[in-house]
Design an enzyme around this catalytic site. Structure first.
Site, PDB file in Angstrom:
ATOM      1  N   THR A   1      43.403  52.794  41.813  1.00 41.68           N
ATOM      2  CA  THR A   1      42.952  53.295  40.514  1.00 41.68           C
ATOM      3  C   THR A   1      43.765  52.621  39.420  1.00 41.68           C
ATOM      4  O   THR A   1      44.905  52.211  39.655  1.00 41.68           O
ATOM      5  CB  THR A   1      43.097  54.824  40.399  1.00 41.68           C
ATOM      6  OG1 THR A   1      42.610  55.253  39.125  1.00 41.68           O
ATOM      7  CG2 THR A   1      44.544  55.275  40.541  1.00 41.68           C
TER       8      THR A   1
ATOM      9  N   GLY B   1      37.956  46.925  37.103  1.00 41.64           N
ATOM     10  CA  GLY B   1      36.668  46.277  37.277  1.00 41.64           C
ATOM     11  C   GLY B   1      35.546  47.290  37.215  1.00 41.64           C
ATOM     12  O   GLY B   1      35.778  48.503  37.154  1.00 41.64           O
ATOM     13  N   ASN B   2      34.313  46.786  37.212  1.00 43.55           N
ATOM     14  CA  ASN B   2      33.181  47.693  37.160  1.00 43.55           C
ATOM     15  C   ASN B   2      32.990  48.376  38.520  1.00 43.55           C
ATOM     16  O   ASN B   2      33.745  48.138  39.469  1.00 43.55           O
ATOM     17  CB  ASN B   2      31.912  46.973  36.695  1.00 43.55           C
ATOM     18  CG  ASN B   2      31.492  45.833  37.624  1.00 43.55           C
ATOM     19  OD1 ASN B   2      31.642  45.924  38.849  1.00 43.55           O
ATOM     20  ND2 ASN B   2      30.960  44.770  37.066  1.00 43.55           N
ATOM     21  N   VAL B   3      31.982  49.210  38.631  1.00 47.02           N
ATOM     22  CA  VAL B   3      31.776  50.002  39.847  1.00 47.02           C
ATOM     23  C   VAL B   3      31.651  49.111  41.074  1.00 47.02           C
ATOM     24  O   VAL B   3      32.313  49.337  42.096  1.00 47.02           O
ATOM     25  CB  VAL B   3      30.527  50.900  39.694  1.00 47.02           C
ATOM     26  CG1 VAL B   3      30.147  51.523  41.036  1.00 47.02           C
ATOM     27  CG2 VAL B   3      30.777  51.986  38.655  1.00 47.02           C
TER      28      VAL B   3
ATOM     29  N   SER C   1      43.814  54.321  36.398  1.00 40.69           N
ATOM     30  CA  SER C   1      43.938  55.440  35.476  1.00 40.69           C
ATOM     31  C   SER C   1      45.287  56.144  35.617  1.00 40.69           C
ATOM     32  O   SER C   1      45.599  56.666  36.695  1.00 40.69           O
ATOM     33  CB  SER C   1      42.813  56.453  35.732  1.00 40.69           C
ATOM     34  OG  SER C   1      43.100  57.699  35.158  1.00 40.69           O
TER      35      SER C   1
ATOM     36  N   THR D   1      32.667  46.042  41.536  1.00 44.98           N
ATOM     37  CA  THR D   1      33.925  45.343  41.816  1.00 44.98           C
ATOM     38  C   THR D   1      34.882  46.241  42.577  1.00 44.98           C
ATOM     39  O   THR D   1      35.504  45.830  43.566  1.00 44.98           O
ATOM     40  CB  THR D   1      34.579  44.880  40.509  1.00 44.98           C
ATOM     41  OG1 THR D   1      33.709  43.955  39.850  1.00 44.98           O
ATOM     42  CG2 THR D   1      35.919  44.207  40.772  1.00 44.98           C
ATOM     43  N   ARG D   2      34.996  47.480  42.132  1.00 41.98           N
ATOM     44  CA  ARG D   2      35.940  48.386  42.788  1.00 41.98           C
ATOM     45  C   ARG D   2      35.463  48.786  44.179  1.00 41.98           C
ATOM     46  O   ARG D   2      36.266  48.897  45.115  1.00 41.98           O
ATOM     47  CB  ARG D   2      36.181  49.613  41.900  1.00 41.98           C
ATOM     48  CG  ARG D   2      37.123  49.291  40.742  1.00 41.98           C
ATOM     49  CD  ARG D   2      37.470  50.512  39.933  1.00 41.98           C
ATOM     50  NE  ARG D   2      36.558  50.691  38.818  1.00 41.98           N
ATOM     51  CZ  ARG D   2      36.652  51.683  37.946  1.00 41.98           C
ATOM     52  NH1 ARG D   2      37.589  52.606  38.086  1.00 41.98           N
ATOM     53  NH2 ARG D   2      35.797  51.776  36.942  1.00 41.98           N
TER      54      ARG D   2
ATOM     55  N   ARG E   1      28.285  46.501  25.996  1.00 38.92           N
ATOM     56  CA  ARG E   1      28.952  45.637  26.965  1.00 38.92           C
ATOM     57  C   ARG E   1      27.925  45.212  28.015  1.00 38.92           C
ATOM     58  O   ARG E   1      26.822  45.767  28.075  1.00 38.92           O
ATOM     59  CB  ARG E   1      30.113  46.378  27.626  1.00 38.92           C
ATOM     60  CG  ARG E   1      31.274  46.671  26.702  1.00 38.92           C
ATOM     61  CD  ARG E   1      32.237  47.676  27.330  1.00 38.92           C
ATOM     62  NE  ARG E   1      32.634  47.266  28.669  1.00 38.92           N
ATOM     63  CZ  ARG E   1      33.056  48.093  29.616  1.00 38.92           C
ATOM     64  NH1 ARG E   1      33.115  49.400  29.384  1.00 38.92           N
ATOM     65  NH2 ARG E   1      33.415  47.641  30.803  1.00 38.92           N
TER      66      ARG E   1
ATOM     67  N   CYS F   1      46.529  55.311  25.872  1.00 41.51           N
ATOM     68  CA  CYS F   1      45.933  55.005  27.177  1.00 41.51           C
ATOM     69  C   CYS F   1      46.935  55.106  28.320  1.00 41.51           C
ATOM     70  O   CYS F   1      46.550  55.081  29.484  1.00 41.51           O
ATOM     71  CB  CYS F   1      45.300  53.610  27.154  1.00 41.51           C
ATOM     72  SG  CYS F   1      46.490  52.286  26.910  1.00 41.51           S
TER      73      CYS F   1
ATOM     74  N   ASP G   1      36.263  55.756  27.022  1.00 42.16           N
ATOM     75  CA  ASP G   1      36.889  54.451  26.809  1.00 42.16           C
ATOM     76  C   ASP G   1      37.109  54.133  25.332  1.00 42.16           C
ATOM     77  O   ASP G   1      37.533  53.035  24.992  1.00 42.16           O
ATOM     78  CB  ASP G   1      36.020  53.344  27.418  1.00 42.16           C
ATOM     79  CG  ASP G   1      35.947  53.422  28.932  1.00 42.16           C
ATOM     80  OD1 ASP G   1      36.899  53.956  29.539  1.00 42.16           O
ATOM     81  OD2 ASP G   1      34.946  52.965  29.498  1.00 42.16           O
TER      82      ASP G   1
END
Length: 304
Positions: A126, A149-151, A128, A153-154, A10, A240, A85
């Protein structure tokens, strides 16, 4: 030297970092120059769709299906995954051939020193189900909002005031050089997601050459532990949306597996542990024990 091995990944900063880790390990093990491996970036649906929970749009396959297609179509020789993932059931034509040594398995809390230090009614971001359920079990007063989002983004969402705090995997932060961000949560407070902190490399089942190349960098302890955790997910028929945490450890030939199943709102849970020599057998036994003792709000979330 001409390109000889194509590594699919990715395109997020963390994914690229992990692909570089795999590349460097392969080059070191086989004595290859860096340009012997071509890194092939493949954008996944999970990267494109950031405003909905995974469970609403296809689950963990959103991180893997494009990489799987590229691998099966022979556009790449191997693909790199964050193992937490990766869906529990994989295509028979593909096999996880190796895992790198596992990093820090813990979650990190960003926005407060500890869960107990969060203000009453604090908003935590979160995506999750596990983290949501664990937080609400510890602090029913918290308000949980969707953060994907990625690190970066968060962290940007947190800085913009969309939440008071968020949780990220320590392993990802460390790999990105963000080891000073956040406060690690002990595993006896929040047990991590199955396979958290592990990087896996997948190849075609029929490609014996790729299996040998990749298998040479496998970390045996990580593989044994992560395969036991994934076997637990399979035995539970978890998906998930299932709030489940698990962590295996090894002492010589003996594996120890701890796990926790929770209701979606954290109002009920069951936990347990098991030890033995064969990961699949330990996982099957622990899954049966947990389900037999689980309160109904927990048990109904498992079993497929």
């Amino acid at each position: 030297m001409a390109i000889k091995f194509k590594l699919g990944t990715r395109g997020s900063p963390l994914a690229l970092t992990q692909a570089n880790m795999v590349r460097d390990a392969l080059c070191a093990r086989h004595g290859w120059p860096v340009d012997a491996i071509e890194r092939v970036v493949i954008r996944t649906t999970g990267d494109r769709v950031q405003d909905r929970a995974l469970a609403e749009i296809g689950g963990k396959a959103l991180w893997t299906k494009e990489l799987d297609r590229a691998l099966l179509d022979r556009e790449i020789d191997a693909s790199v995954h964050s193992m937490k993932d990766v869906e529990t059931l994989r295509p028979e034509a593909l096999v996880i051939a190796a895992m790198l040594p596992r990093a820090d398995v813990r979650d990190r809390l960003i926005g407060a020193d500890a869960i107990d230090a969060l203000p009453h009614g604090a908003v935590v971001g979160t995506s999750s189900p596990r983290r949501r359920a664990q937080l609400l079990r510890l602090r029913p007063d918290l308000s949980i909002v969707l953060f994907r989002g990625n690190v970066d983004t968060r962290l940007a969402k947190l800085a913009a005031g969309e939440a008071d705090a968020t949780l990220l995997a320590a392993a990802g932060l460390d790999r990105l050089g963000r080891d000073t961000i956040g406060h690690a949560i002990p595993t006896d407070v929040m047990l991590p997601a199955p396979a958290q902190g592990a990087v896996g490399i997948e190849v075609r089942s029929a490609d014996a050459a790729a299996q040998a190349i990749v298998g040479a960098i496998d970390d045996d302890v990580t593989s044994r532990c992560v395969r036991a955790e994934r076997a637990l997910l399979a035995a539970l028929r978890a998906d998930c949306q299932s709030p489940v945490a698990a962590l295996a450890s090894a002492a010589g030939a003996t594996l120890s597996l701890r796990a926790e199943l929770l209701a979606e709102d954290g109002s009920a849970f069951v936990d347990g542990h098991a030890e033995g020599l064969i990961g699949e057998a330990i996982a099957a036994g622990l899954a049966g024990d947990l389900l037999s003792r689980a309160p109904d709000p927990v048990r109904r979330l498992f079993g497929g």
